[in-house]
Scaffold this active site. Structure first.
Site, PDB file in Angstrom:
ATOM      1  N   MET A 164       1.097  -1.270   0.156  1.00  0.00           N
ATOM      2  CA  MET A 164      -0.193   0.410  -0.336  1.00  0.00           C
ATOM      3  C   MET A 164       0.838   1.260  -0.073  1.00  0.00           C
ATOM      4  SD  MET A 164      -1.715   0.000   3.514  1.00  0.00           S
ATOM      5  CE  MET A 164      -0.988   0.347   5.361  1.00  0.00           C
ATOM      6  N   TYR A 436       4.557   2.695  12.383  1.00  0.00           N
ATOM      7  CA  TYR A 436       4.207   2.923  11.161  1.00  0.00           C
ATOM      8  C   TYR A 436       2.691   2.210  11.202  1.00  0.00           C
ATOM      9  CZ  TYR A 436       5.749  -2.418  10.773  1.00  0.00           C
ATOM     10  OH  TYR A 436       6.202  -3.878  11.220  1.00  0.00           O
ATOM     11  N   GLU A 437       1.744   2.316  10.086  1.00  0.00           N
ATOM     12  CA  GLU A 437       0.157   2.231  10.301  1.00  0.00           C
ATOM     13  C   GLU A 437      -0.485   3.204  11.109  1.00  0.00           C
ATOM     14  OE1 GLU A 437      -0.610   0.606   7.769  1.00  0.00           O
ATOM     15  OE2 GLU A 437       0.424  -0.465   7.230  1.00  0.00           O
ATOM     16  N   GLY A 438      -0.167   4.509  11.208  1.00  0.00           N
ATOM     17  CA  GLY A 438       0.143   5.060  12.043  1.00  0.00           C
ATOM     18  C   GLY A 438      -0.155   5.180  13.473  1.00  0.00           C
TER      19      GLY A 438
END
Length: 585
Positions: A164, A436-438
């Site tokens: 992504m 990561y991923e927020g």
């Protein structure tokens, strides 16, 4: 001593059987009639052997060698391509995938437990199948029938990989600032142009296609997040049968030089008039991408759990072997497992890992109920539980997983700082999970601004009520320590929840968010300890009873009391955080 790993299948089976009641909760769901905890143990035993025998040996060597880049092509560390092909051929990539698209359709609890073992054995490797599964789920939910028919079967099995592409150098969490553009060609496709950074699994040398899900703007897009659309952009162009017909305008421009996960190619990706197709509706790209992001956030939380498990295992082994100081009888040198502070550090990790694994399994079952149950209201309630727990699992498991890795390294003393022992790699690898991923601060804000207040607070009230029901009268062994501490933590969580719901100003939420999420996690894992301790008394052998009750009582004495301090910090409000002028920091 070399890094060792024993897949925790026995703990997983105990949780499935006696803590989350897997057979009763899952077997009645459509599509799950033929699965059981017994079948899960057999499956997870095979998965554990694969992880220990094929992935673990590549972990340290992959970290030292890393991935390399030449002429826009990535080469992974020795052994990674072969291990990935073996992973796919073994069917592990398709475990929970949709049967309509070559998946096995097995329950999420099995998937999450596999993810844990992969993360323990080789966190860098695990991102390849983890991101691929997230891409599959986003495409399955939002893609057109044509795109799903062409791309989902090979993504589901893992024959093709997924990635992504969100972040741009000038736009981190604020995706409304992104500049990547997509121009319609006129035949249903688009030309995508832009540069993305921090793209995990952006490129590799497995000899397969990589399906990038790319956020971009159409020419007439509105400013901000409302103008973002999502596009499927393959590395390789293929015909309808999946045969490669040529390369697309997708290339890796650089590899990020990172603190950890060196074997994972984290790329700067260029999209140069790359052909892509719209996923979902124009301007609704962030909504579609959140399907993948939420899946990845749960996966990242499990990464934190997986690193904690292997770090603790090796700290225990070293503590039994390392001789230093005097033992309880006054003689020495004695194994350092006899020393109270060494025990404390190990117990901090072990008393987190066990209830975290149980809470992850409970969450996974709620995911299956949300996806499979025939009743609309039941599905909605389960989906709300998953929504609440997603930021908690991501942030708390990774914060505590990192803390566990640091404590395990500390058990090794100076040897833990030297790369030969392997412990410093766990610390370096675990650190990214908090980012990561927020970032975990973003997860905490999601919890207090969206999840706690959604549907007027009814889902939160239902979740807390479920915990309270399990904290009723229990066995005398639990009333002595665990149950009173768990009840006190729940009371603190209720008070803090009321405070968060009462003051929704941005400063109040921002100052409370991280403390509230940790309090939420501590109380939730206290609930799991109550379930596990009760199950141990009823179903466990003597070793299981002794071990789990001792761990539960440690958690009650050393972790659950933190709830009161967190409640007090939240009650203090935003003034202590905002009082100092910015220019005096």
């Amino acid at each position: 001593m070399p890094i060792q790993y024993e897949p925790p299948v026995r703990s997983m089976r105990f949780i499935l059987d006696h803590v989350v009641d897997f057979d009763a909760e899952v077997a009645a769901l459509p599509g799950c009639e033929d699965v059981s905890a017994e079948f899960g143990e057999e499956l997870l035993s095979m998965a554990g052997r694969f992880c220990a025998q094929q992935l673990l040996p590549l972990n340290q060597s992959g970290d030292r060698q890393g991935a390399t880049l030449a002429d826009g092509k990535v080469t992974t560390a020795d052994g990674f391509a072969d291990a990935y092909h073996a992973f796919v051929e073994g069917g592990w990539g398709a475990l929970s995938g949709e049967p309509d698209y070559e998946g096995q359709g097995l329950p999420r609890a099995f998937q999450i437990m596999l993810d844990e073992m992969v993360s323990s054995a080789n966190m860098s490797f695990g991102l390849f199948p983890g991101l691929t599964r997230g891409a599959s789920e986003a495409l399955a939910e939002h893609g057109s029938e044509e795109l799903k028919a062409k791309y989902l079967p090979k993504l589901t099995t893992g024959e093709w990989c997924g990635a992504m592409a969100l972040t741009e150098a000038h736009a981190g969490t604020d995706l409304g600032l992104l500049r990547t553009k997509a121009v319609p060609v006129g035949d249903g496709s688009y030309k995508v142009t832009g540069t993305k950074i921090f793209i995990s699994s952006g490129d590799q040398d497995f000899g397969n296609n990589i399906i990038h899900l790319v956020l971009a703007r159409l020419p007439d897009a509105a400013p901000g997040v409302k103008g973002i659309s999502l596009f499927l952009v393959p590395k390789l162009m293929t015909d309808d049968d999946g045969n490669v017909t040529g390369e697309n305008g997708v290339s890796a421009a650089a590899l990020e030089h990172k603190m950890g996960i060196h074997a994972q190619p984290t790329c700067v990706m260029n999209y140069d008039d790359a052909t892509g197709w719209l996923i979902g509706e124009p301007g609704r790209g962030l909504n579609a991408m959140f399907t993948m992001m939420n899946a990845e956030r749960l996966y990242v939380g499990i990464q934190g759990l997986g690193v904690a498990e292997i770090a603790v295992q090796n700290a225990v082994a070293y503590a039994h072997e390392r001789l230093q100081g005097r033992g309880p009888d006054g003689t020495g040198p004695a194994p350092i497992i006899n020393h109270a502070d060494v025990r404390r550090m190990i117990l901090m990790g072990r008393s987190f890992v066990e209830p975290a694994r149980a809470l992850a399994a409970w969450t996974a079952i709620r995911m299956d109920v949300a996806a499979r149950h025939p009743d609309d209201a039941t599905r909605a309630a389960a989906n709300a539980d998953v929504a609440i727990l997603t930021p908690v699992v991501k942030a708390a498991f990774t914060d505590m997983g990192f803390e566990t890795a640091v404590n395990a390294q500390q058990v090794f003393g100076g040897h833990g700082y030297i790369w030969e022992a392997g412990m410093e790699q766990f610390v370096r690898d675990a650190r990214i999970t908090q980012i990561y991923e927020g970032t975990n601060g973003v997860q905490a804000m999601d919890l207090v601004t969206r999840k706690v207040t959604m549907a007027g607070g009814a889902p939160l009230a239902s979740y807390l009520g479920r915990i309270e029901a399990d904290l009723g009268e229990g066995a005398s062994e639990l009333e002595a320590s665990l149950l009173p501490a768990a009840r006190a933590a729940l009371a603190s969580l209720r008070k803090a929840s009321a405070a968060v719901q009462a003051d929704t100003s941005i400063d109040a939420m921002g100052s409370a968010a991280v403390n509230y999420l940790r309090l939420f996690a501590i109380a939730s894992m206290g609930w799991m300890w109550v379930r596990m301790a009760a199950a141990s008394l009823e179903h466990g052998d003597e070793a299981t009873k002794t071990r789990n009750l001792a761990l539960a009582n440690f958690y009650a004495a050393h972790i659950l009391p933190q709830a009161g301090a967190l409640e007090a910090a939240i009650a203090a409000g935003p003034d202590p955080v905002m009082a100092l002028p910015a220019d005096l920091f």
